[in-house]
Design an enzyme around this catalytic site. Structure first.
Site, mmCIF file in Angstrom:
data_model
loop_
_atom_site.group_PDB
_atom_site.id
_atom_site.type_symbol
_atom_site.label_atom_id
_atom_site.label_comp_id
_atom_site.label_asym_id
_atom_site.label_seq_id
_atom_site.Cartn_x
_atom_site.Cartn_y
_atom_site.Cartn_z
ATOM 1 N N GLN A 1 40.361 46.944 41.086
ATOM 2 C CA GLN A 1 39.279 47.178 39.689
ATOM 3 C C GLN A 1 37.439 46.619 40.950
ATOM 4 O O GLN A 1 36.910 46.848 40.016
ATOM 5 C CB GLN A 1 39.491 45.430 39.221
ATOM 6 N N CYS B 1 34.427 37.992 38.719
ATOM 7 C CA CYS B 1 33.273 38.099 39.038
ATOM 8 C C CYS B 1 31.963 38.448 38.444
ATOM 9 O O CYS B 1 32.006 39.039 37.844
ATOM 10 C CB CYS B 1 33.363 39.982 39.959
ATOM 11 N N ASP C 1 42.282 35.147 39.668
ATOM 12 C CA ASP C 1 41.291 34.474 37.777
ATOM 13 C C ASP C 1 42.549 33.416 37.300
ATOM 14 O O ASP C 1 41.615 32.493 36.378
ATOM 15 C CB ASP C 1 41.570 35.760 37.620
ATOM 16 N N THR D 1 36.951 36.400 42.098
ATOM 17 C CA THR D 1 36.470 37.543 43.056
ATOM 18 C C THR D 1 37.943 37.917 43.843
ATOM 19 O O THR D 1 38.626 37.199 43.770
ATOM 20 C CB THR D 1 35.449 37.789 43.691
ATOM 21 N N CYS E 1 30.789 38.088 46.152
ATOM 22 C CA CYS E 1 29.773 39.212 45.487
ATOM 23 C C CYS E 1 28.850 40.037 46.103
ATOM 24 O O CYS E 1 28.387 39.770 45.645
ATOM 25 C CB CYS E 1 29.128 38.359 43.868
#
Length: 531
Positions: A165, A283, A419, A428, A462
């Site tokens: 992803q 994210c 998550d 993330t 990130c």
């Protein structure tokens, strides 16, 4: 389609597709009931899509969503009302058909909710059951098997496809092709793991079992819960009806990221909106990454002066860790992007080309309509429905864990990561990569009746793609503490770097596929408590 006839009035089936509607009409069905909440799994066809296609073929439609493992009397009443008002014969569908069958039985007053089903003596039992076959689940299973190949491990995962992803932002920016981010689930499933191709619908931690959507049980000695996060597209009125058309897109879906690129390259002038919902989200930098990568393409094509770029964030700051904001602001100014803080997207009119925002100014909240030629939307995000309604949930709805050991606050043989857990780290892939080895060694300790032996510092990363070829590599842990992986002379994460771009573009994808998912813990060895 696999259709099962229950009575003259109703039949049930697993999830249907839009192209099935014409055949259902040909078979004589006059109405459809959707019993499946949207976004139970990635790529699921929305009820709005089925409704539109049903209407086009002259079939009535009703949406009666019910959470597997937690079907209520109110759900049964709604089902009964739908069956009483819709023309027969009716086709009801859910993921497998089992939920629709149960709702029909309950509507007739002949069954109890799925949540009250008793344990089946023949239920399967494993040393470790992992709920979720995404990044976190696969990495944890691989790390466990690297340490003890004799463990019996089951992964409960319904999807046949596994996605990288973090690559979807790059797809939307024209860097990756979409298929680069997709592989079959079978190809990433670790050897020695039993893959249960089903969805979890509930947890019964007092009995050490997971309930599946068909009502069956899977028992565990230790549970690892990592079912991901729910992208709540339906929380924004009008959004599901226009996604993928009318200039409305999102890099948060595999099928829509290519549309982002199409819109960016096709826009010669006008207004481009980029939105960010309230936290938590997957994210936190991805919403603005979409803006930066779009702007760098417009800059290169000479179109940027013709485009009014607007960034609307529900938050009060551009990025939650202040050390990275100065570098980001340089790009905001370079691209002449206008920042709208405390501005939350609440509705989209795709056909009309308008988006509605609730904007907070002091103690006053007002609704503002903004015109757009293109809008990149990030949906609100919550814990999955079956997690929120389970005994494992914290007040936030996410699975309640100790933020260091990732063990559940009340159940000593339950761990969560990724998550879906309540820890305050950034959600993330990098966080899951760091969490998986910690959970693996703590699970092994739990199997021996010992307390956790490793801890997690909240690390998340990130890579903020501020332009094509440069990245601000944000790496931080709990409390916003900077946790750089490299010395500053090599990569200063607070400044844009070409080496960071090389990391994101070239190095991280193979590390994901051939390292993280294979139990190779490069640069993420678990920190042992007291070491």
């Amino acid at each position: 389609m696999q259709i099962t006839r229950l009575t003259d009035r109703i039949s049930v089936s697993p999830q249907i597709a839009p192209h099935d509607i014409a055949e259902l009409a040909r078979l004589g069905f006059r109405a459809i009931i959707c019993n499946r909440p949207d976004d139970e799994e990635t790529g699921q066809v929305s009820e709005a899509t089925i409704c539109e296609e049903a209407t086009r073929h002259g079939l009535a439609f009703a949406y009666v969503p019910a959470v597997s493992g937690a079907i209520t009397a109110a759900d049964a009443e709604a089902m009964a009302n739908a069956l009483a008002t819709l023309p027969a014969p009716v086709l009801a569908y859910c993921r497998s058909g089992a939920r629709s069958t149960k709702l029909h039985e309950m509507a007739r007053g002949s069954a109890e909710p799925l949540s009250s089903l008793e344990h089946h003596p023949s239920a399967r039992t494993f040393d470790v059951v992992i709920v979720g076959g995404g990044s976190a689940g696969i990495a944890t299973a691989a790390s466990l098997l690297k340490r003890n190949a004799k463990l019996s491990i089951a992964i409960i995962e319904p999807s046949e496809v596994h996605y990288y992803q973090p690559g979807w932002t790059m797809v939307g920016g024209g860097i990756f092709d979409a298929p680069f981010t997709r592989r079959s689930q079978a190809s990433v499933m670790p050897d020695g793991v039993e893959w249960i191709r089903a969805s979890a619908s509930g947890f019964a931690p007092e009995d050490d079992r997971v309930i599946l959507t068909d009502g069956s049980d899977v028992h565990y000695r230790v549970l690892v819960a990592c079912p991901g996060i729910k992208l709540d597209w339906h929380a924004i009125p009008g959004l599901p009806d226009t996604l993928g058309s009318n200039g409305v897109t999102s890099n948060y879906r595999y099928d829509l990221a290519p549309y982002t690129l199409q819109l960016v390259d096709g826009l010669r002038g006008g207004r481009a909106l980029f939105t960010q919902p309230p936290m938590p989200i997957k994210c936190a930098g991805a919403p603005q990454k979409a803006m930066y990568l779009s702007c760098t393409r417009w800059e290169k094509s000479g179109m940027l002066p013709n485009i009014d770029v607007q960034f609307h964030t529900a938050g009060a700051v551009l990025f939650g860790v202040p050390a990275y904001v100065p570098a980001l602001m340089e790009y905001v100014e370079r691209y002449n992007a206008h920042l709208n803080f405390e501005s939350k997207l609440v509705a989209v009119d795709g056909a009309g080309g308008f988006a509605t925002f609730e904007q907070k100014r002091g103690d006053t909240v007002t609704r503002v309509e903004e015109r757009f030629d293109m809008i990149h939307v990030v949906p609100p995000q919550t814990a999955p429905d079956f997690v929120r309604s389970s005994p494992l949930a914290a007040a936030s709805g996410f699975i309640e864990v100790d933020k260091a050991t990732l063990r559940h606050a009340r159940y000593a043989n339950v761990f969560a990561l990724g998550d879906a857990c309540s820890a305050s780290n950034a959600k993330t892939m990098a966080a899951a990569r760091k969490q998986a080895p910690v959970v693996a060694v703590n699970v092994l300790a739990a199997l021996e009746g010992k307390p956790p032996v490793a801890d997690y510092d909240g690390y998340g990363s990130c890579p903020l793609t501020v332009e094509s070829g440069k990245i601000v590599l944000a790496e931080f842990g709990y409390g916003g503490k900077l946790l750089p992986s490299f010395p500053t002379w090599l990569i200063d994460g607070t400044r844009p770097s070409r080496l960071s771009w090389l990391l994101k573009d070239t190095i991280l994808p193979p590390i994901y596929w051939h390292g993280m998912l294979k139990g190779r813990e490069w640069m993420v060895k678990p920190h042992m408590i007291g070491a």
